[in-house]
Scaffold this motif. Structure first.
Motif, PDB file in Angstrom:
ATOM      1  N   SER A   1       1.863   1.996  -3.510  1.00 30.46           N
ATOM      2  CA  SER A   1       2.363   1.003  -2.560  1.00 30.46           C
ATOM      3  C   SER A   1       1.370  -0.110  -2.267  1.00 30.46           C
ATOM      4  O   SER A   1       1.650  -0.993  -1.469  1.00 30.46           O
ATOM      5  CB  SER A   1       2.754   1.681  -1.238  1.00 30.46           C
ATOM      6  OG  SER A   1       3.819   2.575  -1.444  1.00 30.46           O
ATOM      7  N   GLU A   2       0.224  -0.086  -2.891  1.00 28.58           N
ATOM      8  CA  GLU A   2      -0.807  -1.095  -2.654  1.00 28.58           C
ATOM      9  C   GLU A   2      -0.291  -2.506  -2.911  1.00 28.58           C
ATOM     10  O   GLU A   2      -0.691  -3.469  -2.259  1.00 28.58           O
ATOM     11  CB  GLU A   2      -2.016  -0.803  -3.542  1.00 28.58           C
ATOM     12  CG  GLU A   2      -3.221  -1.669  -3.250  1.00 28.58           C
ATOM     13  CD  GLU A   2      -4.439  -1.206  -4.021  1.00 28.58           C
ATOM     14  OE1 GLU A   2      -5.546  -1.641  -3.664  1.00 28.58           O
ATOM     15  OE2 GLU A   2      -4.284  -0.412  -4.961  1.00 28.58           O
TER      16      GLU A   2
ATOM     17  N   ALA B   1      -4.140   2.861   5.609  1.00 28.05           N
ATOM     18  CA  ALA B   1      -3.566   3.774   6.602  1.00 28.05           C
ATOM     19  C   ALA B   1      -2.578   4.728   5.948  1.00 28.05           C
ATOM     20  O   ALA B   1      -2.531   5.923   6.278  1.00 28.05           O
ATOM     21  CB  ALA B   1      -2.875   2.985   7.706  1.00 28.05           C
ATOM     22  N   TYR B   2      -1.794   4.216   4.994  1.00 25.12           N
ATOM     23  CA  TYR B   2      -0.821   5.063   4.304  1.00 25.12           C
ATOM     24  C   TYR B   2      -1.523   6.112   3.448  1.00 25.12           C
ATOM     25  O   TYR B   2      -1.117   7.280   3.418  1.00 25.12           O
ATOM     26  CB  TYR B   2       0.113   4.215   3.443  1.00 25.12           C
ATOM     27  CG  TYR B   2       1.142   5.045   2.710  1.00 25.12           C
ATOM     28  CD1 TYR B   2       2.107   5.763   3.418  1.00 25.12           C
ATOM     29  CD2 TYR B   2       1.127   5.132   1.323  1.00 25.12           C
ATOM     30  CE1 TYR B   2       3.037   6.539   2.754  1.00 25.12           C
ATOM     31  CE2 TYR B   2       2.056   5.918   0.654  1.00 25.12           C
ATOM     32  CZ  TYR B   2       3.014   6.618   1.378  1.00 25.12           C
ATOM     33  OH  TYR B   2       3.936   7.400   0.720  1.00 25.12           O
TER      34      TYR B   2
ATOM     35  N   GLN C   1      -2.702  -1.737   5.820  1.00 23.96           N
ATOM     36  CA  GLN C   1      -1.542  -0.847   5.822  1.00 23.96           C
ATOM     37  C   GLN C   1      -1.658   0.206   4.725  1.00 23.96           C
ATOM     38  O   GLN C   1      -1.359   1.383   4.929  1.00 23.96           O
ATOM     39  CB  GLN C   1      -0.246  -1.640   5.626  1.00 23.96           C
ATOM     40  CG  GLN C   1       0.192  -2.449   6.826  1.00 23.96           C
ATOM     41  CD  GLN C   1       1.452  -3.222   6.533  1.00 23.96           C
ATOM     42  OE1 GLN C   1       1.553  -3.910   5.508  1.00 23.96           O
ATOM     43  NE2 GLN C   1       2.429  -3.122   7.416  1.00 23.96           N
ATOM     44  N   PHE C   2      -2.107  -0.228   3.553  1.00 28.18           N
ATOM     45  CA  PHE C   2      -2.217   0.710   2.435  1.00 28.18           C
ATOM     46  C   PHE C   2      -3.285   1.760   2.707  1.00 28.18           C
ATOM     47  O   PHE C   2      -3.099   2.937   2.399  1.00 28.18           O
ATOM     48  CB  PHE C   2      -2.533  -0.033   1.130  1.00 28.18           C
ATOM     49  CG  PHE C   2      -2.565   0.876  -0.064  1.00 28.18           C
ATOM     50  CD1 PHE C   2      -1.408   1.513  -0.488  1.00 28.18           C
ATOM     51  CD2 PHE C   2      -3.744   1.107  -0.755  1.00 28.18           C
ATOM     52  CE1 PHE C   2      -1.421   2.366  -1.592  1.00 28.18           C
ATOM     53  CE2 PHE C   2      -3.773   1.952  -1.855  1.00 28.18           C
ATOM     54  CZ  PHE C   2      -2.607   2.584  -2.273  1.00 28.18           C
TER      55      PHE C   2
ATOM     56  N   LEU D   1       1.970  -3.515   0.260  1.00 28.67           N
ATOM     57  CA  LEU D   1       1.389  -3.484   1.601  1.00 28.67           C
ATOM     58  C   LEU D   1       0.096  -4.282   1.649  1.00 28.67           C
ATOM     59  O   LEU D   1      -0.576  -4.449   0.627  1.00 28.67           O
ATOM     60  CB  LEU D   1       1.097  -2.037   2.011  1.00 28.67           C
ATOM     61  CG  LEU D   1       2.283  -1.068   2.041  1.00 28.67           C
ATOM     62  CD1 LEU D   1       1.785   0.344   2.305  1.00 28.67           C
ATOM     63  CD2 LEU D   1       3.293  -1.477   3.099  1.00 28.67           C
ATOM     64  N   ASP D   2      -0.250  -4.769   2.838  1.00 25.17           N
ATOM     65  CA  ASP D   2      -1.555  -5.407   2.956  1.00 25.17           C
ATOM     66  C   ASP D   2      -2.621  -4.311   2.938  1.00 25.17           C
ATOM     67  O   ASP D   2      -2.315  -3.128   3.155  1.00 25.17           O
ATOM     68  CB  ASP D   2      -1.642  -6.275   4.204  1.00 25.17           C
ATOM     69  CG  ASP D   2      -1.573  -5.476   5.500  1.00 25.17           C
ATOM     70  OD1 ASP D   2      -2.280  -4.455   5.623  1.00 25.17           O
ATOM     71  OD2 ASP D   2      -0.818  -5.883   6.406  1.00 25.17           O
TER      72      ASP D   2
END
Length: 199
Positions: free
Chosen positions: A168-169, A179-180, A176-177, A172-173
């Motif tokens: 998902s990198e 944190a995910y 966010q990435f 997402l910024d």
């Protein structure tokens, strides 16, 4: 419980490797003993040559020394865990080759079954959960690992956990990435902590 944890990813700095690290930390914190096998770092050869081809006519057949070494490693442990990337909706060729060579006739099937009571399969998938469900890839993977591999070899408790959207990198910024990714690592740790709790 002694848990043999098998990692299959070519890079030590990969998210898959980090998941394996957190998972084994969870196992240790829960009081389990961990033996760790990194198939790539130990340069395991996944190719089945003639010496390790199953021989259904010979119940005392001796496989290659490396196979017997890995069988001894498996026998030192009560349970199994596998951490791997999901490639082409399946386990990587390295892990498949390990199973082909080591889970051999008259050890894992035939006149004998694996001595392990449970196995956990942790796969990291780049796609979304909905994409896997739409095409029933999640059902296919679950059935293959729990029934085709674990069930066939006598493992009574087998569970598949897929960590989705590991790529998902791009969407997402960076914050966010990050944190995910941390959420995934926390999930891996919890899977280790709760390893002996599921049926």
């Amino acid at each position: 419980m002694k848990v043999l944890t098998i990692l299959s990813h070519p890079r030590k700095d990969s998210l898959t490797s980090k998941v394996a690290e957190q998972f084994t930390k969870g196992l240790t914190d829960a009081g389990h003993e961990v033996e760790f096998l990194d198939l790539y770092q130990e340069e395991f050869n996944p190719i089945v040559y003639e010496k390790d081809e199953p021989d259904w006519t010979n119940s005392t057949y001796k496989y290659s020394p490396i196979v017997h070494q890995e069988i001894e490693r498996m026998n030192r442990n009560d349970a199994l865990a596998f951490v791997f990337p999901v490639w082409w909706y399946n386990i990587p060729a390295m892990l498949k080759g390990y199973i082909d060579r080591v889970w051999n006739y008259n050890y894992a099937y035939g006149n004998s079954k694996l001595p392990h009571e449970r196995a956990l399969w942790i796969g990291l998938a780049g796609g979304e959960k909905s994409q896997f469900a739409k095409r029933k890839y999640d059902t296919m993977i679950d059935h293959y690992l729990n029934v085709g591999l674990a069930g066939f070899t006598g493992i009574s408790h087998s569970k598949v956990e897929i960590l989705y959207e590991t790529l998902s990198e791009q969407a997402l910024d960076p914050a966010q990435f990050e944190a995910y990714q941390q959420e995934l690592l926390t999930k891996a740790y919890q899977l280790g902590k709760e390893y002996s709790d599921w049926k």
